[in-house]
Design an enzyme around this catalytic site. Structure first.
Site, short mmCIF file in Angstrom:
data_model
loop_
_atom_site.label_atom_id
_atom_site.label_comp_id
_atom_site.label_asym_id
_atom_site.label_seq_id
_atom_site.Cartn_x
_atom_site.Cartn_y
_atom_site.Cartn_z
CE LYS A 30 35.03 45.63 35.16
NZ LYS A 30 35.09 46.54 33.99
CB SER A 59 34.54 40.82 35.36
OG SER A 59 35.24 39.80 36.03
CE1 TYR A 104 38.04 44.70 37.35
CE2 TYR A 104 37.78 42.56 38.42
CZ TYR A 104 37.77 43.34 37.28
OH TYR A 104 37.49 42.76 36.07
#
Ligand code: UD1
Length: 340
Positions: free
Chosen positions: A154, A125, A150
Site C-alpha cells: 500500500k 489502508s 501487505y
C-alpha cells in the site's frame, strides 16, 4: 462522472460501492476474476439495484485484457479495489502480494494512460501508518513503516500514484485510507464472504456466534489500553462505500494534476473486548471467546482523525458500531439460511 470501472467490484467493499454508485446515478462496470470473491454477490447486487452490473472477468495484472475493457467501455474513471489483503499470508508469501497488488496498479495506470482515462480512486489502508504513537492519525502523520509486505504494497502503491499523477500523465488521484471496514448492507443481501477461516475480527465473531467456529481468541489483553485489548476504528462498510461517491464528486471539481489522501474512519477507537460485548448485547447472542497471546504484527491502537474528509469531502460516518454489528449478524443469519 458517469461510468466507473470498479476493479474488485465483486469483493466486500467493491460490491457495497457499486450499490452507492448506482444510487448516485452512476454506472459501475465491475472488473473481477472472482479469485477471492463469490458469484453469489451478483444475485445480491441484482436484488438491491434491480440488475446485475456489467462485469468483465479478468485478472487486473493482465494489461492486454484491461486494454480491451477500457477500449470497449471508455470509462470516465476507475476505482481500484482489486488486491490481496491478508496480513499473515503476505508474510508467508510476499511475492504474491508484490506481484498482485503492485502489478495490478501498474497495469491499471498503464492502460488508463493508453485510453486517456485520467481519474483514479485508490483503496489504501491505515496500515500505512504502521505502529504510530501519534493518535488519532492525520493524513500528514508520517508513516511509521508498514509492518507487513501487505502494508508495504500500500505504501508503494500510494507513492506510485503520487509520482504518476505529477508526471506527464497529469492524473487526478484520490487515495482513501480505510480503517477497519465491517458490517454488511442493511438488506442482508450482500456482505463479507470470507473464504476459509476468517482473519478479521468481525467475520470471526459472527461465525463463532453461529457455532461455525468453536470460539474466538482475543489476541492479547496486556496492551496499554483501558481493558488491555487492542483499539481499532471500525467503520460500517456502507458509510465507507458512500465516501467513494463523495471522493469522485470532489475530484471532479479539482484541477489536474492532483493526488490527495483521506482517512476514512469514525474517529473512535474501540477495543476487541468492547466489540465482543456490544455484539452480544445488540444481537442477544453469546460469542464464545478466550484470551490468547498477542498476534504478531498487531499494533496496539489505531484510529483516524477525520477532519480532512469531513471538511473537503463533506463526508462523515452516519452509522454506529452497534449498527455495524447488527448488520454483520443479520448477514451471517442470511448466509446460514441460504445454505440450508
Ligand atoms: C489490518 C490493518 C488494516 C488492513 C487489514 C487487512 C492495521 C492497523 N490494520 O487490520 O489496515 O486493511 O488488516 O486485513 O494494520 N482480533 C482478535 N481475534 C481474531 C481476529 C482479530 O482478537 O480472531 C483482533 C486483532 O488483534 C485486532 C482486531 O481484532 O486487534 C482487528 O483485527 P483485524 O480485523 O484482523 O484487522 P486489523 O489487523 O486491525
Amino acid at each position: 462522472m458517469k461510468k466507473v470501472i470498479v476493479t474488485g467490484g465483486a469483493g466486500f467493499i467493491g460490491s457495497h460501492t457499486c450499490v452507492e454508485l448506482v444510487a448516485a446515478g452512476m454506472e459501475p462496470v465491475i472488473v473481477d476474476d472472482f479469485r477471492n470473491s463469490d458469484e453469489r454477490v451478483l444475485q445480491g447486487l441484482a436484488k438491491i439495484i434491480g440488475r446485475v452490473p456489467k462485469l468483465h472477468r479478468i485478472d487486473c495484472t493482465d494489461e492486454k485484457a484491461l486494454d480491451q475493457v477500457l477500449k470497449v467501455e471508455a470509462p470516465d474513471g476507475v476505482i481500484h479495489f482489486a488486491a490481496d489483503k491478508a496480513v499473515g499470508e503476505s508474510v508467508r508469501d510476499p511475492l504474491k502480494y508484490y506481484g498482485n497488488n503492485i502489478g495490478s496498479l501498474v497495469a491499471v495506470l498503464r492502460s488508463m494512460a493508453k485510453h486517456g482515462v485520467k481519474d483514479i480512486v485508490f483503496s489504501s489502508s491505515c496500515t500505512v501508518y504502521g505502529d504510530s504513537d501519534q493518535l488519532p492519525v492525520t493524513e500528514s502523520t508520517p508513516p511509521a513503516g508498514a509492518a507487513s509486505p501487505y502494508g508495504y504494497t500500500k505504501v508503494v502503491c500510494e507513492r506510485m500514484l503520487r509520482e504518476t499523477s505529477a508526471s506527464d500523465l497529469a492524473l487526478r488521484a484520490v487515495l482513501l485510507r480505510y480503517f477497519n471496514p465491517i458490517g454488511a448492507h442493511p438488506s442482508a443481501t450482500i456482505g463479507e464472504l470470507p473464504i476459509g477461516t476468517p482473519n478479521n475480527l468481525v467475520p470471526f465473531i459472527t461465525q463463532a456466534a453461529a457455532g461455525l467456529r468453536e470460539r474466538l481468541t482475543v489476541f492479547g489483553n496486556d496492551y496499554d489500553t483501558p481493558d488491555g485489548s487492542c483499539l481499532r476504528d471500525y467503520i460500517h462498510v456502507v458509510d465507507l462505500a458512500k465516501a467513494h461517491v463523495r471522493a469522485l464528486g470532489w475530484m471532479g471539481d479539482q484541477k489536474a494534476p492532483l493526488c490527495e489522501t483521506f482517512n476514512l474512519g469514525t474517529g473512535n477507537g474501540n477495543s476487541v473486548l468492547e466489540v465482543v460485548r456490544l455484539f452480544e448485547e445488540v444481537n442477544g447472542v453469546k460469542v464464545p471467546h478466550v484470551i490468547g497471546p498477542r498476534r504478531a504484527g498487531d499494533v496496539e491502537a489505531m484510529y483516524a482523525d477525520t477532519k480532512k474528509s469531513a471538511s473537503l469531502l463533506g463526508w462523515r460516518t452516519e452509522l454506529s458500531l452497534a449498527d455495524s454489528l447488527r448488520d454483520a449478524w443479520r448477514w451471517q443469519l442470511a448466509l446460514a439460511k441460504g445454505q440450508k
